[in-house]
Design an enzyme around this catalytic site. Structure first.
Site, short mmCIF file in Angstrom:
data_model
loop_
_atom_site.label_atom_id
_atom_site.label_comp_id
_atom_site.label_asym_id
_atom_site.label_seq_id
_atom_site.Cartn_x
_atom_site.Cartn_y
_atom_site.Cartn_z
N ASP A 209 0.85 -1.21 0.00
CA ASP A 209 0.00 0.00 0.00
C ASP A 209 0.88 1.25 0.00
O ASP A 209 2.08 1.17 0.18
CB ASP A 209 -0.87 0.00 1.26
CG ASP A 209 -0.01 -0.05 2.51
OD1 ASP A 209 0.37 1.00 3.02
OD2 ASP A 209 0.34 -1.17 2.98
N ASP A 211 0.51 3.63 2.29
CA ASP A 211 0.25 4.20 3.62
C ASP A 211 -0.88 5.22 3.51
O ASP A 211 -1.94 4.87 2.99
CB ASP A 211 1.55 4.76 4.22
CG ASP A 211 1.44 4.90 5.73
OD1 ASP A 211 0.87 3.99 6.37
OD2 ASP A 211 1.91 5.90 6.28
N1 ADE Z 1 1.23 1.31 5.75
C1 ADE Z 1 1.73 0.46 6.63
N2 ADE Z 1 2.19 0.90 7.82
C2 ADE Z 1 2.71 0.03 8.70
N3 ADE Z 1 2.80 -1.28 8.50
C3 ADE Z 1 2.35 -1.76 7.33
N4 ADE Z 1 2.33 -3.01 6.84
C4 ADE Z 1 1.77 -2.98 5.63
N5 ADE Z 1 1.44 -1.69 5.31
C5 ADE Z 1 1.80 -0.92 6.35
#
Ligand code: ADE
Ligand SMILES: CSC[C@H]1O[C@H](OP(=O)(O)O)[C@H](O)[C@@H]1O
Length: 292
Positions: A209, A211
């Protein structure tokens, strides 16, 4: 046998490893308690592997509850020579898209409530974390991931946050300003503990992703992470099999960074003042350096 015994720590989505010959499961207890789950050992060609799902099968443990010391100690006690960690992560850079992998070479540790050392009262040690990743293992793992069909970015800084909540938008922007590339919740203190146990360690951080910093992109959620991780996991499994097959034909030599002897320059407590109980406990991970 090639001399490699590869410890694999599987992250979110990677709770099992298929394709092992002579597969067996072992329940282990360490001086720091039980690891996240039973160790699964086996062989791929001339390489032995020991697999451990970081959060336990079924993802029972949150990042702050993972028994990091027991996990690293259990792998050390099982005789692994190197540890490859597979992690899901958020991307903090436009170019690191979901589905891509970052062969991390630096960490920033923002975790706050985890036991982060095997050492302490009775025997103090300060290992160097200037180069926290074994460059040889990281390059081998990155190569295997590319051969498996993955897009790999070699080098990148992983921000380890405490969690379990995801970051606020302000935090996500701050970490980008700090020059971080990916964000996750588990590589620390894992990498520090691996170094204290004199085990070469590398992380393949698989992006799930963006974030929450990116305009017009929905903020990260578990549903989203697991959806992408389902695809990433198949890739991770192929990469691990390829890595093992490659190592099979490469006799292992000590890490060029001297990781297997790093405690020689790290122990500071005067020998006559070292606590015998602590020395006894530390045999599990530092028997070589302590001469016990
Ligand atoms: N955006 C994110 N922040 C922290 N841990 C994660 N693991 C997968 N995506 C994450
Ligand atoms: C399931 S999303 C958050 C979770 O995923 C990552 O875990 P891991 O590093 O073990 O793959 C992240 O660090 C969080 O623990």
């Amino acid at each position: 046998m090639s001399g490699w015994k590869l410890g694999i720590i599987g992250g979110s989505g990677l709770y099992a490893l298929d394709g092992l010959e002579d597969r067996r499961e072992t329940e282990v207890e360490t001086p720091w308690g039980a690891p996240s789950d039973r160790l699964v050992s086996g062989r791929i060609g001339g390489v032995e592997l020991v697999f451990l799902p970081r959060h336990g099968r079924g993802h029972r443990l949150s990042p702050g509850e993972v028994p990091y010391r027991a996990n690293i100690a259990a792998l050390k006690m099982a005789g692994v020579t190197d540890i490859l960690s597979i992690s899901a992560c958020g991307s903090l850079q436009e170019a690191y898209a979901p589905g891509h992998t970052v062969a991390v070479d630096q960490f920033i540790d923002r975790t706050v409530s985890r036991a982060s050392s095997f050492f302490g009262a009775g025997l103090v040690a300060h290992v160097s974390m200037a180069e926290p990743v074994c460059a040889r293992l990281s390059a081998l793992a990155a190569g295997a991931m590319e051969a498996a069909g993955g897009t790999v970015h070699r080098g990148g800084t992983y921000l380890a946050m405490e969690g379990p909540q995801f970051s606020s938008r302000a935090e996500s922007h701050l970490y980008r300003q700090w020059g971080c590339d990916v964000i996750g919740m588990t590589a620390m203190p894992e990498a520090k503990l691996a170094r204290e146990a004199e085990l070469p360690y590398a992380t393949l951080a698989m992006v799930t992703d963006y974030d929450c910093w990116r305009a017009d992109t929905e903020a990260v959620s578990v549903t989203h992470v697991l959806e992408i991780m389902a695809q990433n996991t198949a890739l991770a499994r192929r990469a691990i099999l390829l890595l093992a097959a490659r190592l099979s034909g490469t006799p292992r030599t000590p890490s060029p960074q001297g990781i297997e002897s790093c405690l020689d320059s790290a122990l500071i407590t005067a020998p006559q003042l070292r606590d015998p109980v602590m020395i006894d406990k530390l045999q599990a991970i530092a028997g070589r350096a302590l001469g016990v």
